[in-house]
Enzyme design. Structure first.
Site, short mmCIF file in Angstrom:
data_model
loop_
_atom_site.label_atom_id
_atom_site.label_comp_id
_atom_site.label_asym_id
_atom_site.label_seq_id
_atom_site.Cartn_x
_atom_site.Cartn_y
_atom_site.Cartn_z
N ARG A 85 89.46 -14.62 -107.54
CA ARG A 85 89.34 -16.10 -107.84
C ARG A 85 90.67 -16.67 -107.69
O ARG A 85 91.72 -16.28 -108.58
CB ARG A 85 88.76 -16.32 -109.16
CG ARG A 85 88.88 -17.76 -109.70
CD ARG A 85 88.11 -17.86 -110.97
NE ARG A 85 88.41 -19.52 -111.23
CZ ARG A 85 88.94 -19.89 -112.40
NH1 ARG A 85 89.16 -19.03 -113.40
NH2 ARG A 85 89.04 -21.21 -112.71
N HIS A 129 92.65 -26.58 -110.24
CA HIS A 129 93.13 -26.25 -111.58
C HIS A 129 94.48 -26.87 -112.24
O HIS A 129 95.46 -26.20 -112.03
CB HIS A 129 93.55 -24.56 -111.17
CG HIS A 129 93.59 -23.72 -112.42
ND1 HIS A 129 92.89 -22.55 -112.31
CD2 HIS A 129 94.25 -23.63 -113.51
CE1 HIS A 129 92.97 -21.79 -113.51
NE2 HIS A 129 94.03 -22.57 -114.27
N GLU A 174 88.37 -25.46 -116.33
CA GLU A 174 88.65 -26.09 -117.82
C GLU A 174 89.16 -27.58 -117.80
O GLU A 174 90.25 -28.03 -118.04
CB GLU A 174 89.85 -25.40 -118.41
CG GLU A 174 89.67 -23.87 -118.36
CD GLU A 174 90.50 -23.18 -119.49
OE1 GLU A 174 91.41 -23.73 -119.69
OE2 GLU A 174 90.43 -21.97 -119.69
N ASN A 299 85.45 -19.12 -119.39
CA ASN A 299 86.69 -18.74 -119.78
C ASN A 299 86.73 -18.43 -121.31
O ASN A 299 86.71 -19.64 -121.91
CB ASN A 299 87.86 -19.86 -119.30
CG ASN A 299 87.99 -19.96 -117.82
OD1 ASN A 299 87.27 -19.12 -117.06
ND2 ASN A 299 89.06 -20.71 -117.46
N TYR A 301 88.89 -16.65 -124.55
CA TYR A 301 90.11 -15.73 -124.95
C TYR A 301 90.13 -15.26 -126.55
O TYR A 301 90.47 -14.41 -126.85
CB TYR A 301 91.39 -16.21 -124.75
CG TYR A 301 91.57 -16.40 -123.38
CD1 TYR A 301 92.43 -15.55 -122.61
CD2 TYR A 301 91.40 -17.73 -122.48
CE1 TYR A 301 92.81 -15.44 -121.09
CE2 TYR A 301 91.44 -17.69 -121.17
CZ TYR A 301 92.15 -16.72 -120.29
OH TYR A 301 92.45 -16.90 -119.03
N GLU A 359 87.39 -16.17 -116.47
CA GLU A 359 88.83 -15.61 -117.12
C GLU A 359 88.54 -14.93 -118.45
O GLU A 359 87.74 -15.53 -119.31
CB GLU A 359 89.60 -17.00 -117.41
CG GLU A 359 90.36 -17.56 -116.05
CD GLU A 359 91.15 -18.76 -116.63
OE1 GLU A 359 91.78 -18.82 -117.65
OE2 GLU A 359 91.49 -19.59 -115.50
C1 FCB Z 1 93.35 -20.82 -119.34
C2 FCB Z 1 93.94 -21.21 -117.96
C3 FCB Z 1 94.66 -20.41 -117.22
C4 FCB Z 1 95.61 -19.57 -118.04
C5 FCB Z 1 94.83 -18.81 -119.17
C6 FCB Z 1 96.09 -18.17 -119.97
O1 FCB Z 1 93.24 -21.81 -119.98
O2 FCB Z 1 92.91 -21.79 -117.00
O3 FCB Z 1 95.48 -21.15 -115.92
O4 FCB Z 1 96.79 -20.36 -118.29
O5 FCB Z 1 94.34 -20.14 -119.95
#
Ligand code: FCB
Length: 452
Positions: A85, A129, A174, A299, A301, A359
């Site tokens: 990607r 992006h 995002e 995405n 985290y 992500e």
């Molecule tokens: C996300 C972004 C990516 C990167 C990660 C850590 O929010 O899409 O570009 O910065 O975080």
């Protein structure tokens, strides 16, 4: 512990045609900011504004991927990825934001796509992006409705050119971060602090997506081509016994501001008080925005634990630090259950037809080491983070969540926005002074995983 002993999750447990990849973004890796007719984006201007980026870093050179893309595709082949990607820089394709097409910009992505396909790697292209051409920001950026129409035109041009070869199209990455960090908190480009502009940007980013979708569908001529959007999510849990209502509002703000309009055609009712004074909705907009997606990009985290308001009119929440949990170098809580819960929620509450984890990954303080003349980066925490999130994904798949692929953020260490080069997310280490690439232990593990 050897790498082999750490293989706790096996590829064969996942569906047979699963897409295993990595993700990157144009401004974070390409460099070559003045090459072949590219115009400045809002991130060029922002990163050259004193005080905005840690250490005064910028994406001027980054990983020089624009000139080294062949080597980088070769690394992907070596790791054994079957998909990748990447994002396309609008400023390379339409330096004036709209109007005249820069053929050299299109040619770069065309070469990249061909190189990927020749290596057996399926291209997943993100059209936006965050690197909006500065010329469009000068006319109001995403707060200006016209930008949505310019985006659709740009999407049309790119997909006409690459539509015969790209497998997956992601309109926008995002949009919540682009709208809120860009136009409300000012932590990201263009660095503005206005609720009015942030809400307008929110709506126009959604509209841009909706206007682009039918054009992508028309131009994407591979039979298996698919089109969607990528949103950011975090796991929002109450930080104390009194935070129930606050948690509901934070969840709506962080996780449903874009999801609900896209899937249900309405903004979350919890947010009407903050949104309605500014929302520029015109007739038909919500129908355009909520047309069916082939997939939703996820995405994910970390988890947040809200405890109280910092600033209610500006939607700022105070979160509790979970002292008993592990955290990455970003200070983000490692919480794989949150990914499992999210995938199940999207499946059950939203009936999303297909999900890609576009992500997921972690920053740690990596050190380059030389052992017997060979370079290594030992990153056991990242390896662990990835394994735990693979397992969370697998559990969701086993319970019916339609997850079709997983892209690690990121292939390479890169320009991490306001943090500059300090934060390293790659499974491949980049030694910036020499631009040498070294596959980290996590990358070696991923490679072993993919070959089991
Ligand atoms: C996300 C972004 C990516 C990167 C990660 C850590 O929010 O899409 O570009 O910065 O975080």
């Amino acid at each position: 512990m050897t790498l082999e002993n750490k293989l706790e999750v096996v590829k064969s447990a996942f569906p047979p045609n699963f897409y295993w990849g990595t993700a990157t973004a144009s401004y974070q890796i390409e460099g070559a900011i003045s090459q072949d007719g590219r115009s400045p984006s809002i991130w060029d201007v922002f990163s050259h504004t004193p005080g905005k980026i840690d250490n005064g870093d910028s994406g001027d050179i980054a990983c020089d991927h624009y000139n080294r893309y062949k080597d980088d595709v070769a690394i992907m082949g070596k790791i054994g990825l079957n998909s990748y990607r990447f994002s396309i820089s609008w400023s390379r394709i339409l330096p004036a934001g709209t109007g005249e097409v820069n053929q050299a910009g299109l040619d770069f992505y065309s070469r990249l796509v061909d190189e990927l396909l020749a290596a057996g790697i399926e291209p997943y292209a993100t059209l936006f992006h965050w690197d909006l051409p500065q010329v469009l920001e000068d006319k109001g950026g995403w707060a200006n409705r016209e930008t949505a129409y310019h985006f659709a035109h740009y999407a049309d041009i790119v997909s006409r050119h690459l539509g015969d070869r790209v497998k997956g199209w992601i309109t926008i990455n995002e949009p919540g971060v682009a709208a809120i960090l860009g136009y409300l908190s000012g932590e990201h480009a263009p660095g503005l602090k206005s609720m009015n502009k942030a809400v307008r940007a929110t709506h126009h980013l959604l509209l841009a997506h909706g206007l682009a979708m039918p054009l992508l569908r028309q131009n994407a001529t591979r039979p298996e081509a698919e089109c969607g959007i990528t949103l950011s999510f975090n796991s929002v849990d109450p930080g104390n016994d009194n935070a129930g209502e606050l948690t509901r509002i934070k969840d709506a703000w962080d996780n449903r501001l874009f999801l609900d309009p896209l899937i249900k055609g309405v903004y979350p009712p919890e947010l009407y008080a903050v949104l309605n004074p500014h929302l520029p909705v015109e007739p038909d907009d919500m129908a355009i925005i909520s047309a069916p997606l082939d997939f939703l990009g996820v995405n994910y985290y970390f988890r947040t634990l809200p405890v109280e308001w910092i600033d209610q009119p500006n939607m700022e929440f105070l979160n509790r630090h979970n002292d008993t949990a592990q955290h990455t170098a970003m200070g983000w809580e490692v919480y794989p259950e949150g990914l499992y819960n999210l995938l199940m929620r999207l499946h059950k509450d939203y009936q999303v037809p297909k999900l890609y984890i576009t992500e997921n990954g972690a920053a740690y303080e990596d050190k380059l080491e030389e052992e017997a003349g060979e370079a290594f980066v030992h990153d056991p925490e990242r390896l662990d983070y990835l394994q735990q999130h693979f397992l969370a994904t697998l559990k969701a798949i086993q319970q019916g969540a339609p997850v079709a692929g997983y892209f690690i953020w990121s292939l390479l260490d890169n320009f991490e926005w306001a943090y500059g080069y300090e934060k390293r997310f790659g499974i491949v280490y980049v030694d910036y002074p020499t631009q040498r690439r070294i596959i980290k232990d996590s990358g070696r593990w991923y490679s072993n995983f993919l070959r089991t």
